[in-house]
Design a protein around this motif. Structure first.
Motif, PDB file in Angstrom:
ATOM      1  N   GLY A  84      40.352   1.188  21.988  1.00  0.00           N
ATOM      2  CA  GLY A  84      40.878   1.367  23.339  1.00  0.00           C
ATOM      3  C   GLY A  84      41.249   2.807  23.627  1.00  0.00           C
ATOM      4  O   GLY A  84      42.254   3.062  24.296  1.00  0.00           O
ATOM      5  N   VAL A  85      40.449   3.749  23.107  1.00  0.00           N
ATOM      6  CA  VAL A  85      40.712   5.176  23.303  1.00  0.00           C
ATOM      7  C   VAL A  85      39.489   5.821  23.934  1.00  0.00           C
ATOM      8  O   VAL A  85      38.427   5.212  24.024  1.00  0.00           O
ATOM      9  N   THR A  86      39.653   7.094  24.341  1.00  0.00           N
ATOM     10  CA  THR A  86      38.541   7.772  25.015  1.00  0.00           C
ATOM     11  C   THR A  86      38.078   9.042  24.311  1.00  0.00           C
ATOM     12  O   THR A  86      37.130   9.670  24.768  1.00  0.00           O
ATOM     13  N   ASN A  87      38.761   9.432  23.215  1.00  0.00           N
ATOM     14  CA  ASN A  87      38.319  10.658  22.538  1.00  0.00           C
ATOM     15  C   ASN A  87      38.679  10.637  21.056  1.00  0.00           C
ATOM     16  O   ASN A  87      39.385   9.740  20.585  1.00  0.00           O
ATOM     17  N   ARG A  88      38.175  11.645  20.339  1.00  0.00           N
ATOM     18  CA  ARG A  88      38.352  11.748  18.883  1.00  0.00           C
ATOM     19  C   ARG A  88      39.819  11.833  18.485  1.00  0.00           C
ATOM     20  O   ARG A  88      40.245  11.184  17.535  1.00  0.00           O
TER      21      ARG A  88
END
Length: 93
Positions: A72-76
């Motif tokens: 549920g995240v959008t980046n590293r």
């Protein structure tokens, strides 16, 4: 061909048993993706991860997209923080 985690400094190893359990369950959710996630947490680039695991950088990107979606995240950075059991503000989750 699994990735073996390097020993981390004591300060990075501190944490609850629950956080450690969460890290293992996140990495185990998809074995190849788990290897990618461990490499990501160690600061490797996509190309370095690909070379280390013997896969293409395109495959790494696909694994990362899947990992981001599952976490549920959008980046590293968010993925690594979630894997390590922290929020972006430094509060343990």
């Amino acid at each position: 061909m699994g990735y073996h985690r390097h020993k981390r400094p004591a300060r990075a190893q501190s944490g609850s048993a629950a956080a450690e359990s969460q890290r293992h369950s996140l990495a185990a959710a998809h074995p190849p993706g788990g290897d990618v996630l461990v490499c990501l947490a160690d600061g490797l680039t996509n190309n370095e991860i690909a070379a280390h695991l013997g896969i293409t950088s395109g495959t790494v990107r696909i694994y990362l997209q899947t990992i981001f979606q599952k976490l549920g995240v959008t980046n590293r950075t968010q993925a690594v923080l979630r894997y390590l059991g922290r929020s972006e503000e430094g509060v343990r989750v």
